[in-house]
Design a protein around this motif. Sequence first.
Motif, PDB file in Angstrom:
ATOM      1  N   ASP A 213       0.789  -1.233   0.000  1.00  0.00           N
ATOM      2  CA  ASP A 213       0.000   0.000   0.000  1.00  0.00           C
ATOM      3  C   ASP A 213       0.820   1.282   0.000  1.00  0.00           C
ATOM      4  N   GLY A 214       2.136   1.186   0.153  1.00  0.00           N
ATOM      5  CA  GLY A 214       2.951   2.395   0.161  1.00  0.00           C
ATOM      6  C   GLY A 214       2.914   3.098   1.500  1.00  0.00           C
ATOM      7  N   ARG A 215       3.288   4.367   1.502  1.00  0.00           N
ATOM      8  CA  ARG A 215       3.505   5.062   2.765  1.00  0.00           C
ATOM      9  C   ARG A 215       2.198   5.426   3.486  1.00  0.00           C
ATOM     10  N   ALA A 216       1.141   5.719   2.730  1.00  0.00           N
ATOM     11  CA  ALA A 216      -0.124   6.086   3.363  1.00  0.00           C
ATOM     12  C   ALA A 216      -0.862   4.818   3.784  1.00  0.00           C
ATOM     13  N   ARG A 217      -0.501   4.322   4.942  1.00  0.00           N
ATOM     14  CA  ARG A 217      -1.136   3.115   5.510  1.00  0.00           C
ATOM     15  C   ARG A 217      -0.813   3.115   7.001  1.00  0.00           C
ATOM     16  N   GLY A 218      -1.469   2.249   7.732  1.00  0.00           N
ATOM     17  CA  GLY A 218      -1.218   2.182   9.164  1.00  0.00           C
ATOM     18  C   GLY A 218      -0.160   1.164   9.514  1.00  0.00           C
ATOM     19  N   VAL A 219      -0.048   0.908  10.796  1.00  0.00           N
ATOM     20  CA  VAL A 219       0.841  -0.153  11.289  1.00  0.00           C
ATOM     21  C   VAL A 219       0.098  -0.996  12.313  1.00  0.00           C
ATOM     22  N   GLN A 220       0.490  -2.282  12.349  1.00  0.00           N
ATOM     23  CA  GLN A 220       0.111  -3.142  13.445  1.00  0.00           C
ATOM     24  C   GLN A 220       1.331  -3.256  14.369  1.00  0.00           C
ATOM     25  N   GLY A 221       1.323  -4.246  15.228  1.00  0.00           N
ATOM     26  CA  GLY A 221       2.499  -4.393  16.069  1.00  0.00           C
ATOM     27  C   GLY A 221       2.343  -5.520  17.073  1.00  0.00           C
ATOM     28  N   VAL A 222       3.381  -5.614  17.931  1.00  0.00           N
ATOM     29  CA  VAL A 222       3.324  -6.561  19.036  1.00  0.00           C
ATOM     30  C   VAL A 222       3.257  -5.753  20.330  1.00  0.00           C
ATOM     31  N   ILE A 223       2.380  -6.200  21.222  1.00  0.00           N
ATOM     32  CA  ILE A 223       2.324  -5.637  22.569  1.00  0.00           C
ATOM     33  C   ILE A 223       2.678  -6.759  23.531  1.00  0.00           C
ATOM     34  N   GLY A 224       3.662  -6.498  24.389  1.00  0.00           N
ATOM     35  CA  GLY A 224       4.099  -7.504  25.327  1.00  0.00           C
ATOM     36  C   GLY A 224       4.300  -6.905  26.709  1.00  0.00           C
ATOM     37  N   ALA A 225       4.011  -7.719  27.738  1.00  0.00           N
ATOM     38  CA  ALA A 225       4.192  -7.260  29.117  1.00  0.00           C
ATOM     39  C   ALA A 225       4.466  -8.454  30.025  1.00  0.00           C
ATOM     40  N   VAL A 226       5.214  -8.211  31.088  1.00  0.00           N
ATOM     41  CA  VAL A 226       5.263  -9.168  32.196  1.00  0.00           C
ATOM     42  C   VAL A 226       3.901  -9.114  32.861  1.00  0.00           C
ATOM     43  N   ALA A 227       3.300 -10.257  33.102  1.00  0.00           N
ATOM     44  CA  ALA A 227       1.917 -10.279  33.609  1.00  0.00           C
ATOM     45  C   ALA A 227       1.834  -9.718  35.031  1.00  0.00           C
TER      46      ALA A 227
END
Length: 227
Positions: A213-227
């Motif tokens: 999609d090129g530059r005009a698009r969003g991002v996903q990601g990873v979210i991590g935490a010690v519980a």
Amino acid sequence: MIFWDEPGYVVAFTTRIGGVSDGVYASLNLTHGTGDDAENVEENRRLACEALDLPYERLAFNRQVHSPTVHRAGPGTRGEPGDGLWTDEPRVPLLAMSADCLPIAITRSESPRAIAVLHAGWRGLSEGVVAAGVHALGSGSLAAVIGPAIGPCCYEVGPEVSGLFDHDLTVDGKLDLWSAAERALRAAGVERVERVDLCTRDYPQLFFSHRRDGRARGVQGVIGAVA
Ligand SMILES: [Zn+2]
């Protein structure tokens, strides 16, 4: 979201689903760096933390620059230039964002618990961001998970990029970033490596993709935490 079931931790890969952004950013876009409305992005980050029962006000993330730099995160630290974060503090959610690059989480399997999240593309991988993330967690037994990223089906690269990796990782001009990351994790001493193996370019309903999609698009990601 795609959950990694690791005792003592909360780790999930976000998808496009479940946010408030519109158009090319629809809907769970986690950055305003590519043109989305900042209030929508804030709300998306809050919704993602809420879905994981983690405190949004303690969410930490970098200003990502394709580097091998890994910072220790405090509650709510944001905007340092770098591509990895780690913490041993419970309930500090760490976010690494991506839209074809690899989101990676690494955890300590023994006490004291600690977690790192990484954003890794070809540059970060070749410059050692994985080893830096492992080093930040110190000695002991480690496990890791490699999230959705552009796959060996789609990731066309030139010789200046393929030449930075093992020869067998590039087939017909396409680099296998998933396997490059797994090898880097194992070489750094991670005992257990799991992979999602979903190509971000191939699933437009699920993932943002820079190559698609090129530059005009969003991002996903990873979210991590010690519980
Ligand atoms: Zn693909």
